[in-house]
Enzyme design. Structure first.
Site, PDB file in Angstrom:
ATOM      1  N   HIS A 136       0.834  -0.843  -0.026  1.00 51.04           N
ATOM      2  CA  HIS A 136       0.052   0.004   0.097  1.00 51.04           C
ATOM      3  C   HIS A 136       0.894   1.233   0.135  1.00 51.04           C
ATOM      4  CE1 HIS A 136       1.092  -0.491   4.438  1.00 51.04           C
ATOM      5  NE2 HIS A 136       0.877   1.014   4.465  1.00 51.04           N
ATOM      6  N   ASP A 138       0.633   5.168   1.503  1.00 49.42           N
ATOM      7  CA  ASP A 138      -0.350   5.630   2.709  1.00 49.42           C
ATOM      8  C   ASP A 138      -1.233   6.545   2.521  1.00 49.42           C
ATOM      9  OD1 ASP A 138       1.261   3.994   5.014  1.00 49.42           O
ATOM     10  OD2 ASP A 138       2.831   5.846   5.056  1.00 49.42           O
ATOM     11  N   HIS A 286       4.706   0.282   0.305  1.00 47.86           N
ATOM     12  CA  HIS A 286       5.498  -0.501   1.441  1.00 47.86           C
ATOM     13  C   HIS A 286       4.428  -1.738   1.992  1.00 47.86           C
ATOM     14  CE1 HIS A 286       3.748   3.132   3.253  1.00 47.86           C
ATOM     15  NE2 HIS A 286       3.664   2.200   4.520  1.00 47.86           N
ATOM     16  N   ARG A 301       5.259   6.871  13.701  1.00 48.36           N
ATOM     17  CA  ARG A 301       5.477   7.516  12.174  1.00 48.36           C
ATOM     18  C   ARG A 301       4.907   8.614  12.013  1.00 48.36           C
ATOM     19  NH1 ARG A 301       1.227   4.736   8.304  1.00 48.36           N
ATOM     20  NH2 ARG A 301       0.061   6.523   9.261  1.00 48.36           N
TER      21      ARG A 301
END
Length: 310
Positions: A136, A138, A286, A301
């Site tokens: 995917h 983000d 990723h 993150r």
């Protein structure tokens, strides 16, 4: 562009890898790059490539110290060339991680995920389990998806917990001319529901869907800085190609999703505590490998706000 009323709100558990072609692959790191080009020279740090087209480790700098504009500019140039950068042994605080990310723009918040010390810090590994073990990019369910993200590894498990990235410009380069002709002007629906339905309760999922209704993006976006044509659909959030019958859309999307599975387009990184990763969300997908449970992997993150894809 009107989103089709029958756009699905879920996806099958499997995304079969279909019609992947064997043989020589085009592996260009930069626009017009020759296969053996070594890339640019950097004055402020040492850059060690980890893959053919993406992934590099940065050493020789201390990110706890002030990052002036000359260093930021060199890091940005490295990011555009290598798509994902790794900074080992930095051991930053959460606040310092935010300060660094702010050098590249405003920070996103994500109300579907657990947070750390502030609303724009997502904390993985201390709350309810989530599932990022699908390829995917983000926040593509946003009108303006994230430009990039910085992930700081706080605690590693005794084994496993790697993260993989795929170069989606190279993935596009290697599509057949027939497939490129079908998708170059196409748009696709992106919906937050499929990516979060497996670990949010119905009430929280409904709130998220109200905040982030389905949007459309180009199937192939143009990177706003490098000009690279980049495949911009992903198995977590993309649900339909507008204007195609459902069956035809599903088959074509499965083929496009499968491109991230090609090893030549990937890098796999083994984390150590204190490492910071910085990736270009416009150019990559990723996959967080979920092979370490019941052990704990804790990471934070921050996502940097981006622009609308074109």
């Amino acid at each position: 562009m009107t989103i089709p009323l029958d756009a699905p709100v879920s996806r099958p558990r499997s995304t079969p890898a279909i019609d992947l072609l064997e043989g020589e692959r085009l592996l260009a790191r930069l626009p017009g790059d020759g296969a053996d080009r070594c890339g640019g020279h950097f004055e402020a740090f040492t850059l060690t490539p980890l893959g053919r087209t993406l992934g590099a480790e940065i050493t020789g700098i201390d990110l706890r110290e002030r990052v002036g504009e000359p260093l930021r500019a060199e890091l940005h140039r490295a990011l555009l060339e290598w798509k994902v950068l790794f900074f080992p042994d930095q051991h930053l605080t959460s606040e310092r991680q935010r300060e660094l990310a702010l050098l590249w723009g405003d920070l996103e918040t994500n109300p579907m995920l657990d947070t750390g010390d502030s609303a724009d810090v997502v904390r993985f590994g201390t709350g309810k389990r989530t599932y990022e073990n699908i390829w995917h990019a983000d926040t593509t369910f946003r009108t303006a998806p994230a430009m990039g993200a910085m992930l700081r590894m706080v605690q590693t498990p005794p084994f496993g917990g790697d993260t993989m990235w795929a170069d989606m410009a190279v993935a596009y380069d290697n599509l057949t001319d027939e497939v490129k002709a079908r998708i170059d002007d196409a748009v696709a629906v992106h919906d937050m529901v499929p990516g979060f339905a497996r670990f949010l309760d119905p009430e929280r999922l409904a709130r998220g869907h109200e905040l982030f209704p389905p949007v459309t993006h180009p199937v192939v976006r143009t990177h706003p800085e490098t000009g690279r044509r980049t495949l911009f659909v992903n198995a977590s959030f993309t649900t339909a190609i507008v204007g195609l019958p459902r069956e035809e859309s599903d088959v074509l999307l499965r083929h496009l999703f499968a491109q991230a599975h090609v090893p030549e387009f990937q890098i796999r990184y083994r984390w150590s505590e204190g490492t910071l990763a910085f990736w270009d969300n416009r150019a990559t997908q990723h996959y967080a490998v979920g092979d370490y449970h019941p052990h704990t992997r804790v990471a934070e993150r921050v996502a940097i706000a981006g622009g609308r894809p074109f």
